[in-house]
Enzyme design. Sequence first.
Site, PDB file in Angstrom:
ATOM      1  N   ASN A 103      10.295 -60.673  48.570  1.00 52.17           N
ATOM      2  CA  ASN A 103      10.081 -59.188  48.477  1.00 52.17           C
ATOM      3  C   ASN A 103       9.009 -58.760  47.510  1.00 52.17           C
ATOM      4  O   ASN A 103       8.616 -59.789  46.385  1.00 52.17           O
ATOM      5  CB  ASN A 103      11.320 -58.432  48.354  1.00 52.17           C
ATOM      6  CG  ASN A 103      11.403 -56.945  48.287  1.00 52.17           C
ATOM      7  OD1 ASN A 103      10.683 -56.620  48.999  1.00 52.17           O
ATOM      8  ND2 ASN A 103      11.727 -56.430  47.178  1.00 52.17           N
ATOM      9  N   GLU A 148      -0.768 -54.711  45.094  1.00 49.40           N
ATOM     10  CA  GLU A 148       0.180 -55.475  45.880  1.00 49.40           C
ATOM     11  C   GLU A 148      -0.591 -56.075  47.164  1.00 49.40           C
ATOM     12  O   GLU A 148       0.012 -57.382  47.238  1.00 49.40           O
ATOM     13  CB  GLU A 148       1.238 -54.282  46.691  1.00 49.40           C
ATOM     14  CG  GLU A 148       2.226 -53.591  45.894  1.00 49.40           C
ATOM     15  CD  GLU A 148       3.080 -52.541  46.355  1.00 49.40           C
ATOM     16  OE1 GLU A 148       2.781 -52.458  47.664  1.00 49.40           O
ATOM     17  OE2 GLU A 148       3.608 -51.762  45.993  1.00 49.40           O
ATOM     18  N   GLY A 195       3.257 -50.604  56.894  1.00 50.72           N
ATOM     19  CA  GLY A 195       2.875 -52.072  57.214  1.00 50.72           C
ATOM     20  C   GLY A 195       1.601 -52.347  56.509  1.00 50.72           C
ATOM     21  O   GLY A 195       0.860 -53.570  56.738  1.00 50.72           O
ATOM     22  N   SER A 196       1.241 -51.801  55.532  1.00 49.57           N
ATOM     23  CA  SER A 196       0.138 -52.216  54.749  1.00 49.57           C
ATOM     24  C   SER A 196       0.218 -53.591  54.202  1.00 49.57           C
ATOM     25  O   SER A 196      -0.877 -54.229  54.237  1.00 49.57           O
ATOM     26  CB  SER A 196      -0.696 -51.402  53.722  1.00 49.57           C
ATOM     27  OG  SER A 196       0.362 -51.067  52.605  1.00 49.57           O
ATOM     28  N   ASN A 197       0.968 -53.940  53.520  1.00 50.47           N
ATOM     29  CA  ASN A 197       1.327 -55.472  52.970  1.00 50.47           C
ATOM     30  C   ASN A 197       1.515 -56.418  54.032  1.00 50.47           C
ATOM     31  O   ASN A 197       1.074 -57.584  53.803  1.00 50.47           O
ATOM     32  CB  ASN A 197       2.533 -55.405  51.992  1.00 50.47           C
ATOM     33  CG  ASN A 197       2.354 -54.992  50.580  1.00 50.47           C
ATOM     34  OD1 ASN A 197       1.414 -55.518  49.989  1.00 50.47           O
ATOM     35  ND2 ASN A 197       3.177 -53.748  49.958  1.00 50.47           N
ATOM     36  N   LEU A 206      19.884 -55.447  52.362  1.00 44.02           N
ATOM     37  CA  LEU A 206      20.385 -56.390  53.022  1.00 44.02           C
ATOM     38  C   LEU A 206      21.518 -56.919  52.472  1.00 44.02           C
ATOM     39  O   LEU A 206      21.729 -57.023  51.300  1.00 44.02           O
ATOM     40  CB  LEU A 206      19.303 -57.648  53.285  1.00 44.02           C
ATOM     41  CG  LEU A 206      18.071 -57.384  54.118  1.00 44.02           C
ATOM     42  CD1 LEU A 206      16.829 -58.566  53.895  1.00 44.02           C
ATOM     43  CD2 LEU A 206      18.376 -57.228  55.793  1.00 44.02           C
ATOM     44  N   HIS A 232       8.074 -55.593  44.867  1.00 36.75           N
ATOM     45  CA  HIS A 232       8.708 -54.359  44.453  1.00 36.75           C
ATOM     46  C   HIS A 232       7.725 -53.629  43.707  1.00 36.75           C
ATOM     47  O   HIS A 232       6.634 -54.434  42.968  1.00 36.75           O
ATOM     48  CB  HIS A 232       9.719 -54.825  43.644  1.00 36.75           C
ATOM     49  CG  HIS A 232      10.571 -53.342  43.094  1.00 36.75           C
ATOM     50  ND1 HIS A 232      11.297 -52.754  43.791  1.00 36.75           N
ATOM     51  CD2 HIS A 232      10.548 -52.807  41.502  1.00 36.75           C
ATOM     52  CE1 HIS A 232      11.804 -51.870  43.005  1.00 36.75           C
ATOM     53  NE2 HIS A 232      11.297 -51.846  41.756  1.00 36.75           N
ATOM     54  N   MET A 279      12.631 -50.990  54.230  1.00 35.35           N
ATOM     55  CA  MET A 279      13.624 -50.107  53.352  1.00 35.35           C
ATOM     56  C   MET A 279      15.154 -50.117  53.836  1.00 35.35           C
ATOM     57  O   MET A 279      15.910 -49.083  54.194  1.00 35.35           O
ATOM     58  CB  MET A 279      12.791 -48.583  53.512  1.00 35.35           C
ATOM     59  CG  MET A 279      11.777 -48.389  53.192  1.00 35.35           C
ATOM     60  SD  MET A 279      11.296 -48.733  51.522  1.00 35.35           S
ATOM     61  CE  MET A 279      12.092 -47.454  50.699  1.00 35.35           C
ATOM     62  N   ARG A 280      15.748 -51.248  53.818  1.00 36.23           N
ATOM     63  CA  ARG A 280      16.972 -51.474  53.901  1.00 36.23           C
ATOM     64  C   ARG A 280      17.620 -52.491  53.012  1.00 36.23           C
ATOM     65  O   ARG A 280      16.857 -53.494  52.729  1.00 36.23           O
ATOM     66  CB  ARG A 280      17.331 -52.161  55.304  1.00 36.23           C
ATOM     67  CG  ARG A 280      16.639 -51.371  56.697  1.00 36.23           C
ATOM     68  CD  ARG A 280      17.478 -49.894  56.817  1.00 36.23           C
ATOM     69  NE  ARG A 280      18.881 -49.678  56.787  1.00 36.23           N
ATOM     70  CZ  ARG A 280      19.379 -48.770  56.806  1.00 36.23           C
ATOM     71  NH1 ARG A 280      18.759 -47.418  57.074  1.00 36.23           N
ATOM     72  NH2 ARG A 280      20.729 -48.466  56.866  1.00 36.23           N
TER      73      ARG A 280
END
Length: 208
Positions: A108, A175, A13-15, A94, A110, A91-92
């Site tokens: 998102n 990021e 969860g750093s972002n 959708l 990337h 990491m899914r």
Amino acid sequence: MTARIGVLISGRGSNMAALIEAAKAEDFPGSIELVLSSHDDAGGLALAQTAGVPSKAVPRHAYKDKSAFEAALSAELERADINFVCLAGFMRVLSGDFVTQWTGRILNIHPSLLPLFRGLNVHEQVLEAGVTVSGCTVHLVTPDLDEGPIIGQAVVPVKPGDTPDTLAARVQKAEHLLYPIALKSCLEGAISGERQSLQLNEILLSLR
């Protein structure tokens, strides 16, 4: 109107933490109201709780299929009255149905300069290609993977001797700078009725 933002994570969860910190500013047009994780042991859940943001695990393994999992995500987002979603290390992949519900309201980040190096193992792809720069991209999410309209990009150098880990660490610093600025720009565009985009390449090329 201030956007009520939900953040979806799967790991540290750093972002997410960068977004939470940025949203504390008085001029930020949104507030982080909920963090959901697809893994019940994600370190980001504790970070969110420490920051005073409600958080909950919605583990994929607890649901019989993708549809049920996404229905659970939607229920949590609706319960918290969320109207904008940020994927931050989620990491899914959708489904198109889920993404369509959030058209224009889901972002998102990337870890490459899209449209180059989509999908997984991005830093390995970059090093194998022998390019001299890499970076990250914030984009609107669409049903097609990593293909949504770009909001902003940041560039970092690829250095001689880089490994996937050293490059990933450099990109991640970018990021953390890019995502909050891109989110703010996107929300301001939504308020004004005009989609905004930004380029931070020159600013972030100095990252080491």
